[in-house]
Motif scaffolding. Structure first.
Motif, PDB file in Angstrom:
ATOM      1  N   GLN A  38       0.926  -1.133  -0.054  1.00 40.52           N
ATOM      2  CA  GLN A  38       0.139  -0.052  -0.049  1.00 40.52           C
ATOM      3  C   GLN A  38       0.739   1.124   0.024  1.00 40.52           C
ATOM      4  OE1 GLN A  38      -3.167  -0.243  -0.461  1.00 40.52           O
ATOM      5  NE2 GLN A  38      -3.781  -2.101   0.216  1.00 40.52           N
ATOM      6  N   PRO A  39       0.216   2.429  -0.639  1.00 40.88           N
ATOM      7  CA  PRO A  39       1.201   3.547  -0.738  1.00 40.88           C
ATOM      8  C   PRO A  39       1.345   4.244   0.717  1.00 40.88           C
ATOM      9  CG  PRO A  39      -1.050   4.056  -1.580  1.00 40.88           C
ATOM     10  CD  PRO A  39      -0.838   2.515  -1.332  1.00 40.88           C
ATOM     11  N   TYR A  40       0.485   3.732   1.822  1.00 37.74           N
ATOM     12  CA  TYR A  40       0.728   4.330   3.125  1.00 37.74           C
ATOM     13  C   TYR A  40       1.666   3.339   3.906  1.00 37.74           C
ATOM     14  CZ  TYR A  40      -3.328   1.469   3.205  1.00 37.74           C
ATOM     15  OH  TYR A  40      -4.454   0.375   3.197  1.00 37.74           O
ATOM     16  N   GLY A  41       2.581   2.667   3.437  1.00 33.80           N
ATOM     17  CA  GLY A  41       3.472   2.159   4.142  1.00 33.80           C
ATOM     18  C   GLY A  41       3.380   0.455   4.661  1.00 33.80           C
ATOM     19  N   VAL A  42       2.119  -0.194   4.238  1.00 33.50           N
ATOM     20  CA  VAL A  42       1.870  -1.429   4.773  1.00 33.50           C
ATOM     21  C   VAL A  42       1.578  -2.499   3.467  1.00 33.50           C
ATOM     22  CG1 VAL A  42       0.884  -0.872   6.977  1.00 33.50           C
ATOM     23  CG2 VAL A  42      -0.727  -1.362   4.894  1.00 33.50           C
ATOM     24  N   ARG A  43       1.944  -3.793   3.729  1.00 36.53           N
ATOM     25  CA  ARG A  43       1.582  -4.729   3.011  1.00 36.53           C
ATOM     26  C   ARG A  43       0.596  -5.585   3.483  1.00 36.53           C
ATOM     27  NH1 ARG A  43       2.929  -7.561  -1.347  1.00 36.53           N
ATOM     28  NH2 ARG A  43       2.676 -10.000  -1.359  1.00 36.53           N
ATOM     29  N   ASP A  44      -0.729  -5.478   2.826  1.00 40.89           N
ATOM     30  CA  ASP A  44      -1.886  -6.254   3.328  1.00 40.89           C
ATOM     31  C   ASP A  44      -2.677  -7.045   2.265  1.00 40.89           C
ATOM     32  OD1 ASP A  44      -3.469  -4.096   2.240  1.00 40.89           O
ATOM     33  OD2 ASP A  44      -4.425  -3.382   3.781  1.00 40.89           O
ATOM     34  N   ALA A  45      -3.822  -7.671   3.009  1.00 40.57           N
ATOM     35  CA  ALA A  45      -4.772  -8.276   2.067  1.00 40.57           C
ATOM     36  C   ALA A  45      -6.064  -8.144   2.891  1.00 40.57           C
ATOM     37  CB  ALA A  45      -4.314  -9.911   1.973  1.00 40.57           C
TER      38      ALA A  45
END
Length: 136
Positions: free
Chosen positions: A113-120
């Motif tokens: 994500q552009p706000y610094g996390v990797r998520d699903a």
């Protein structure tokens, strides 16, 4: 002052499906399984966090709620618009593959994500939105 999160509440519409997701797929332990008047409350949580639990409760169990309000709540739950939870794991891709292989409703595949996390994101069996972050 030390404040911790003890419980959070999410509705469930099928106790056995909720257990299959939270206990069997996510590996949470069942802390309480309480039935009353044809309804069921389940308390689950991560084994390594005994002080933090999720209470899976019957939706709209409040006796003051009308049938029409109860129906609206069930519709919001099914859309994933009523309850949400964000979890974290050290292996996002591995957990995502496990959830996908078990037929969970996938909302978003793992991504940076552009706000610094990797998520699903997935929906639990009741429709609640479950976001999963890669722990840093």
């Amino acid at each position: 002052m030390n404040i911790t999160i003890q419980y959070t509440f999410l509705p469930h519409t099928d106790g056995e499906a909720a257990l299959a997701f939270y206990r069997d797929l996510l590996g949470f332990e069942v802390r309480k399984d309480v039935g009353y008047d044809g309804m069921r409350w389940l308390t689950v949580g991560p084994p390594n966090q005994p002080g933090t639990s999720i209470v899976l409760h019957p939706p709209a169990a409040d006796p003051g709620i009308t049938d029409a309000e109860r129906q609206t709540i069930l519709e919001l739950i099914a859309k994933g618009s009523y309850g949400a939870l964000t979890l974290a794991t050290e292996d996002l891709d591995g957990l995502f593959e496990k959830l996908q292989a078990n037929g969970m409703d996938i909302i978003q595949e793992p991504m940076d994500q552009p706000y610094g996390v990797r998520d699903a994101a997935v929906r639990d069996p009741s429709g609640n939105l479950i976001r999963i972050d890669q722990a840093v």
